[in-house]
Every structure is written in structure tokens, then in C-alpha cells.
Write a protein that holds these residues in place. Structure first.
Motif, PDB file in Angstrom:
ATOM      1  N   SER A  23     -12.208 -13.810 -16.364  1.00  0.00           N
ATOM      2  CA  SER A  23     -11.630 -12.613 -17.229  1.00  0.00           C
ATOM      3  C   SER A  23     -12.503 -11.408 -16.952  1.00  0.00           C
ATOM      4  O   SER A  23     -11.874 -10.336 -16.765  1.00  0.00           O
ATOM      5  CB  SER A  23     -11.771 -13.292 -18.602  1.00  0.00           C
ATOM      6  OG  SER A  23     -10.861 -14.294 -19.103  1.00  0.00           O
ATOM      7  N   VAL A  24     -13.797 -11.590 -16.739  1.00  0.00           N
ATOM      8  CA  VAL A  24     -14.890 -10.531 -16.336  1.00  0.00           C
ATOM      9  C   VAL A  24     -14.279 -10.021 -15.267  1.00  0.00           C
ATOM     10  O   VAL A  24     -14.232  -8.776 -14.768  1.00  0.00           O
ATOM     11  CB  VAL A  24     -16.102 -11.259 -16.551  1.00  0.00           C
ATOM     12  CG1 VAL A  24     -17.075  -9.945 -15.992  1.00  0.00           C
ATOM     13  CG2 VAL A  24     -16.414 -11.764 -17.804  1.00  0.00           C
ATOM     14  N   LEU A  25     -13.936 -10.938 -14.222  1.00  0.00           N
ATOM     15  CA  LEU A  25     -13.573 -10.331 -12.922  1.00  0.00           C
ATOM     16  C   LEU A  25     -12.446  -9.486 -13.065  1.00  0.00           C
ATOM     17  O   LEU A  25     -12.076  -8.480 -12.436  1.00  0.00           O
ATOM     18  CB  LEU A  25     -13.291 -11.692 -11.785  1.00  0.00           C
ATOM     19  CG  LEU A  25     -12.863 -11.210 -10.520  1.00  0.00           C
ATOM     20  CD1 LEU A  25     -14.123 -10.598  -9.620  1.00  0.00           C
ATOM     21  CD2 LEU A  25     -12.479 -12.587  -9.927  1.00  0.00           C
ATOM     22  N   ARG A  26     -11.328 -10.204 -13.873  1.00  0.00           N
ATOM     23  CA  ARG A  26      -9.970  -9.466 -13.918  1.00  0.00           C
ATOM     24  C   ARG A  26     -10.226  -7.937 -14.571  1.00  0.00           C
ATOM     25  O   ARG A  26      -9.844  -6.938 -14.304  1.00  0.00           O
ATOM     26  CB  ARG A  26      -9.172 -10.061 -14.663  1.00  0.00           C
ATOM     27  CG  ARG A  26      -8.650 -11.455 -14.296  1.00  0.00           C
ATOM     28  CD  ARG A  26      -7.908 -12.370 -15.076  1.00  0.00           C
ATOM     29  NE  ARG A  26      -7.061 -13.195 -14.791  1.00  0.00           N
ATOM     30  CZ  ARG A  26      -6.717 -14.369 -15.428  1.00  0.00           C
ATOM     31  NH1 ARG A  26      -7.106 -14.825 -16.390  1.00  0.00           N
ATOM     32  NH2 ARG A  26      -5.751 -15.262 -14.501  1.00  0.00           N
ATOM     33  N   SER A  27     -10.841  -8.171 -15.653  1.00  0.00           N
ATOM     34  CA  SER A  27     -10.980  -6.917 -16.577  1.00  0.00           C
ATOM     35  C   SER A  27     -12.050  -5.741 -16.168  1.00  0.00           C
ATOM     36  O   SER A  27     -11.804  -4.607 -16.429  1.00  0.00           O
ATOM     37  CB  SER A  27     -11.470  -7.282 -17.853  1.00  0.00           C
ATOM     38  OG  SER A  27     -12.575  -7.799 -18.095  1.00  0.00           O
ATOM     39  N   HIS A  80      -3.327  -4.934 -12.104  1.00  0.00           N
ATOM     40  CA  HIS A  80      -2.727  -6.312 -12.291  1.00  0.00           C
ATOM     41  C   HIS A  80      -1.094  -5.904 -12.462  1.00  0.00           C
ATOM     42  O   HIS A  80      -0.667  -5.440 -13.443  1.00  0.00           O
ATOM     43  CB  HIS A  80      -3.125  -6.989 -13.634  1.00  0.00           C
ATOM     44  CG  HIS A  80      -2.511  -8.473 -13.814  1.00  0.00           C
ATOM     45  ND1 HIS A  80      -2.520  -8.889 -15.026  1.00  0.00           N
ATOM     46  CD2 HIS A  80      -2.041  -9.130 -12.909  1.00  0.00           C
ATOM     47  CE1 HIS A  80      -1.949 -10.093 -14.916  1.00  0.00           C
ATOM     48  NE2 HIS A  80      -1.683 -10.290 -13.523  1.00  0.00           N
ATOM     49  N   VAL A  81      -0.245  -6.555 -11.634  1.00  0.00           N
ATOM     50  CA  VAL A  81       1.166  -6.477 -11.423  1.00  0.00           C
ATOM     51  C   VAL A  81       1.958  -7.636 -12.042  1.00  0.00           C
ATOM     52  O   VAL A  81       2.963  -7.718 -12.107  1.00  0.00           O
ATOM     53  CB  VAL A  81       1.542  -6.262 -10.278  1.00  0.00           C
ATOM     54  CG1 VAL A  81       1.103  -4.619  -9.644  1.00  0.00           C
ATOM     55  CG2 VAL A  81       1.223  -7.094  -9.092  1.00  0.00           C
ATOM     56  N   LEU A 102       2.336  -9.510 -23.874  1.00  0.00           N
ATOM     57  CA  LEU A 102       0.774  -9.345 -24.263  1.00  0.00           C
ATOM     58  C   LEU A 102      -0.179  -9.928 -22.936  1.00  0.00           C
ATOM     59  O   LEU A 102      -1.249  -9.748 -22.933  1.00  0.00           O
ATOM     60  CB  LEU A 102       0.335  -9.704 -25.527  1.00  0.00           C
ATOM     61  CG  LEU A 102       0.961  -9.211 -26.665  1.00  0.00           C
ATOM     62  CD1 LEU A 102       0.674  -9.558 -28.126  1.00  0.00           C
ATOM     63  CD2 LEU A 102       0.682  -7.644 -26.633  1.00  0.00           C
ATOM     64  N   ASP A 103       0.493 -11.121 -22.537  1.00  0.00           N
ATOM     65  CA  ASP A 103      -0.182 -12.115 -21.506  1.00  0.00           C
ATOM     66  C   ASP A 103       0.519 -12.026 -20.339  1.00  0.00           C
ATOM     67  O   ASP A 103       1.923 -12.304 -20.464  1.00  0.00           O
ATOM     68  CB  ASP A 103      -0.505 -13.481 -21.964  1.00  0.00           C
ATOM     69  CG  ASP A 103      -1.297 -14.377 -21.238  1.00  0.00           C
ATOM     70  OD1 ASP A 103      -1.354 -13.672 -20.096  1.00  0.00           O
ATOM     71  OD2 ASP A 103      -1.492 -15.445 -21.800  1.00  0.00           O
ATOM     72  N   ARG A 104       0.231 -11.329 -19.176  1.00  0.00           N
ATOM     73  CA  ARG A 104       0.833 -11.125 -17.907  1.00  0.00           C
ATOM     74  C   ARG A 104       0.727 -12.220 -16.908  1.00  0.00           C
ATOM     75  O   ARG A 104       1.002 -12.187 -15.945  1.00  0.00           O
ATOM     76  CB  ARG A 104       0.570  -9.960 -17.352  1.00  0.00           C
ATOM     77  CG  ARG A 104       1.152  -8.721 -18.199  1.00  0.00           C
ATOM     78  CD  ARG A 104       2.402  -8.582 -18.498  1.00  0.00           C
ATOM     79  NE  ARG A 104       2.982  -8.336 -17.319  1.00  0.00           N
ATOM     80  CZ  ARG A 104       4.356  -8.126 -17.045  1.00  0.00           C
ATOM     81  NH1 ARG A 104       5.193  -8.572 -18.018  1.00  0.00           N
ATOM     82  NH2 ARG A 104       4.934  -7.667 -15.840  1.00  0.00           N
ATOM     83  N   GLY A 105      -0.172 -13.345 -17.253  1.00  0.00           N
ATOM     84  CA  GLY A 105      -0.367 -14.603 -16.443  1.00  0.00           C
ATOM     85  C   GLY A 105       0.955 -15.355 -16.400  1.00  0.00           C
ATOM     86  O   GLY A 105       1.896 -15.093 -16.870  1.00  0.00           O
TER      87      GLY A 105
END
Length: 459
Positions: free
Chosen positions: A266-270, A280-281, A420-423
């Protein structure tokens, strides 16, 4: 264009266009995006459709006022893990010449004023075919179809988990390929602070070599172990910063996307990815604005090949088991190489089965595709386009949407679905709400309805 085509991804999706899986033991092509949001599934394909139907679908597609853009996907029935230890062997197989012959047959069907927007070659071809075979393949493509120089930016060579040699990379670049797709397993090296085998360094060297050869785009599936630790994050971020990879997705050793609850990731993502210029697409894909297929101001669309800035893409599948998607029709070539070769040698398009979507199918596909590319899916626009009242037409689905809303996955209003969650897991759950695989469409085919001036009625 983002086009998964490696062994890990293939195990995760097994080439389903929906949740369904083909029969065990059948090797299905590896170049399509996982089934999340795609429609219909292979269980809907029937042998009532053959090459004559395919020809009619192409004729209908050619006759559209604005014909859809074309993408050619070339497959050879080999598994994505093929490492090409004997490249000449693939050239000697009896079915090899049938692939280029089918390309010639396909070229006679499509109007010459419909240029190819790009070409994708599966790992078995990019790795396993001989130099002469690749020359002949690319020559056949350029003879059979109209090619514009700008579209070479979308010529993608997929290698799966194989490490391409310098000679092969040079050849493919000469032949016009501008994009390389790789699956790299860093699950152990990123967890080892000392990285004694130097795996990260070797990966960095490979990516820098690809870049030095003039390739415009790199796409990576990075296999990382869970949980991803701080040292691993630092190594990955340093690797991406040095190599300027345009497209990256993170998956675990089992072939699935990393959980959104993995705090280090999550740190890497945000933070880190954003600082490196990635956005993030969706479906855990991250891209930079340098990616040729995804311009900074271009809207995204969805096709069986994944995210693209091309709207309404038609996919021409060539090779044993290849899948084609032409507007409201899907087809699959013969899986058995002998049957495939026999049909092609007889001048017959080797379509073995297929399906035509009805209006309810198309409506659901439109919703699922829209959800995959839009954080805010516009319900009101859909209602105006299709002539329905969303809450009435999808009354059973509304209850499921409310359940996902209660789980914090989305916000539902009269006008939009805000994800809200694009995973992948969350988007799959949302798309699954609209997947009506177990039912027969209750409305007439869309084309017939439009000819009669009708709208799609509620169920």
C-alpha cells in the motif's frame, strides 16, 4: 496496450472470457486479459458457428459506417512457459505454415482501408520460432493488411517468463516491434537484503538492454511474495526508477494480484509509485504517461486485450485455438493443430465455435467494461443511451450492489456507481453482479431492435 500473456497470468485466468473455465487439459491462448468484466464465457460458445459465420461477421464489420480499429493477435498453441531451447524445432512442425496461410486468408476478408492498429505475438512465437519464420510471419502480415508506420508502437512481443536473448530482441526490433512484455519473478530476490544471486541486477541489465535497442514501451508482471517487506519495496522502486518501465502489475507467487491489505505494498502504491509518475488504471495495473497506448488526456476503453485508448477494438485471432472478438460476435479457432492446419490448407477460415451476443449481453458487457475503466460509472448516461431505467432493469442486481456498498467497496447513487477499491478482487466482485451467464437474454438482438426503432425493454 496492456496484454498479459505469461504462464502465471494464464493459470489465473485460463483464458476465460467470463468466470467459466474450458475443459481440463486444453491449452488456451495466453494473450488475453483475465476474465474480470469480459463477456461471454466459453460455455456460451457453440459449434453452430463456423467459418462461414465468421466471414459474415467480418462483412458486417466492414460495412459499419465507422469500422472498428483492428488488432491482430498471433498464437501458435504453445504454452507461455516455452523457453525456446530449440528455436528451429517450431519452424519444422507441420502446422507452422498454416499460421501464415491463415493470415493471408484473414487479409482477404478485411477491407484494405482498415489498417491494423497493432500486432501481438504470443510467447511461443516470440521465443520459439526461428529467425526465418519470424521474417516470413511479419512479411505476411504486412502483405495481407494495411499497415501505417505510427501503429508499430503497438507491435508487442510477449515473452512470458522466458528471458529473451539479445539476438532475438534485435531481430524483433528490426521487424518493427516496439513493445516487450515480460513476467519476472522477483519473489525471492526482493526479500533477500543482500540478493546474493544478483537477480535484481540481472533484471535491471535486461531491461536497460531492451531500452537501448530502441523499444518504446516495457510492460512487466512482477511476481512478488507476500508479505512484501520494506527492503523488497526499496529494490522494486529502485528498479522501476532506473529502467523507466511504462506498465507494471504486481502479482503473488500463486498468480493472483497482491492483496490490498498488504500494508507495505500500500505504501508502494500510494506513495512511491505516484512519485515515480505511475497512475493506477485499475486491476492493479500502473502506467506512466510515457506509455504510447495510454495518453495523458485520452479516455480509456476496455477490450479482451485489456486497457487501451482505442475505442471499439476488433481483435483478429490467428493460430490454433485463437480467439477473435468482432463487435457482438466472438469465435475460436480449432484447438487441434491437425484440424486447424487441414482447414486452413483447404482455404477455410478455421473457426470451430462461436457466439453472437444479444442486446442484454451487450448491455451487461457495456456496464462491466465501463466499470473497469471508470472510477465513477455514469448510470444516467447509460440510461439515456439504452432507453432503460437502471434500477428497474437491474432490480435483482441492485440488492447485490447495496451489499458491496455496505462492505465499503463502492458508493451507489441514482446517477453513478463510484468504485472505492480498484483492485482486481473488488472489481471482479462488482462485474460479477452483472454477469448473466446462466440466463438466456430476454430481449431481441440489438441490431434487429435498432432496425425497428425499439429500445431495450426492462426485464
Amino acid at each position: 496496450m496492456l496484454i498479459p500473456c505469461d504462464t502465471v497470468i494464464r493459470r489465473a485466468l485460463n483464458m476465460g472470457l467470463s468466470e467459466e473455465r474450458p475443459d481440463d487439459g486444453v491449452n488456451i491462448p495466453e494473450v488475453f486479459e483475465p476474465y474480470c468484466g469480459l463477456y461471454p464465457g466459453f460455455a456460451s460458445f457453440t459449434r453452430e458457428f463456423d467459418g462461414s459465420d465468421y466471414r459474415e461477421w467480418v462483412k458486417r464489420s466492414n460495412g459499419d459506417p465507422v469500422p472498428a480499429p483492428l488488432m491482430l493477435v498471433v498464437q501458435d498453441g504453445m504454452t507461455a512457459g516455452h523457453r525456446g531451447s530449440d528455436p528451429a524445432a517450431a519452424h519444422q512442425l507441420p502446422w507452422y505454415s498454416a499460421v501464415t496461410r491463415e493470415i493471408q486468408l484473414q487479409g482477404t476478408l478485411f477491407a484494405r482501408d482498415r489498417p491494423l492498429e497493432g500486432v501481438v505475438c504470443a510467447p511461443g512465437i516470440a521465443v520459439g520460432w526461428s529467425n526465418d519464420a519470424l521474417y516470413e510471419l511479419c512479411s505476411s502480415i504486412q502483405d495481407a493488411f494495411s499497415i501505417e508506420p505510427a501503429t508499430f508502437a503497438r507491435w508487442c512481443a510477449c515473452f512470458g517468463q522466458s528471458r529473451p536473448t539479445t539476438a532475438r530482441l534485435k531481430l524483433l526490433r528490426v521487424l518493427g516491434f516496439s513493445k516487450v512484455r515480460l513476467c519476472l519473478d522477483v519473489s525471492h530476490s526482493v526479500q533477500d537484503t543482500d540478493d546474493p544471486v544478483g537477480e535484481i541486477d540481472r533484471i535491471e541489465s535486461l531491461l536497460m538492454e531492451i531500452r537501448a535497442l530502441g523499444y518504446r514501451s516495457l510492460a512487466l508482471d512482477l511476481v512478488v511474495g507476500e508479505p512484501l517487506k520494506g527492503a523488497g519495496i526499496e529494490k522494486i522502486s529502485r528498479l522501476l526508477e532506473k529502467t523507466s518501465v511504462e506498465c507494471v502489475r504486481f502479482i503473488n507467487e500463486g498468480g493472483q494480484e497482491i492483496s490490498a491489505n498488504d500494508n507495505p505494498l500500500s505504501v508502494l502504491r500510494s506513495g512511491i509509485l505516484q512519485d515515480l509518475g505511475y497512475r493506477h488504471v485499475g486491476l492493479d495495473w500502473y502506467v506512466t504517461e510515457a506509455e504510447p497506448s495510454l495518453g495523458s488526456d485520452s479516455p480509456l476503453y476496455w477490450s479482451p486485450l485489456g486497457y487501451t485508448n482505442i475505442e471499439g477494438l476488433d481483435v483478429i485471432g490467428v493460430g490454433p485455438g485463437a480467439v477473435a472478438a468482432l463487435d457482438d460476435a466472438y469465435s475460436r479457432n480449432a484447438l487441434e493443430r491437425e484440424s486447424y492446419q487441414r482447414m486452413v490448407e483447404q482455404g477455410v477460415i478455421p473457426t470451430e465455435c462461436g457466439v453472437e451476443l444479444e442486446s442484454d449481453d451487450l448491455l451487461r458487457r457495456t456496464i462491466m467494461s465501463g466499470i473497469l475503466v471508470n472510477e465513477h460509472f455514469d448510470i444516467e448516461m447509460l440510461e439515456n443511451r439504452w432507453g432503460i431505467i437502471f434500477s428497474r432493469y437491474f432490480k435483482p442486481e441492485m440488492a447485490l450492489l447495496r451489499t458491496l456498498e455496505a462492505q465499503g467497496k463502492l458508493k451507489l447513487t441514482e446517477h453513478e456507481i463510484h468504485t472505492l477499491d480498484r483492485g482486481r478482487e473488488s472489481l471482479y466482485s462488482l462485474c460479477k453482479v452483472f454477469d448473466n451467464q446462466d440466463s438466456i437474454a430476454r430481449v431481441p438482438p440489438l441490431r434487429a431492435a435498432l432496425e425497428k426503432g425499439e429500445t431495450v425493454s426492462s426485464r
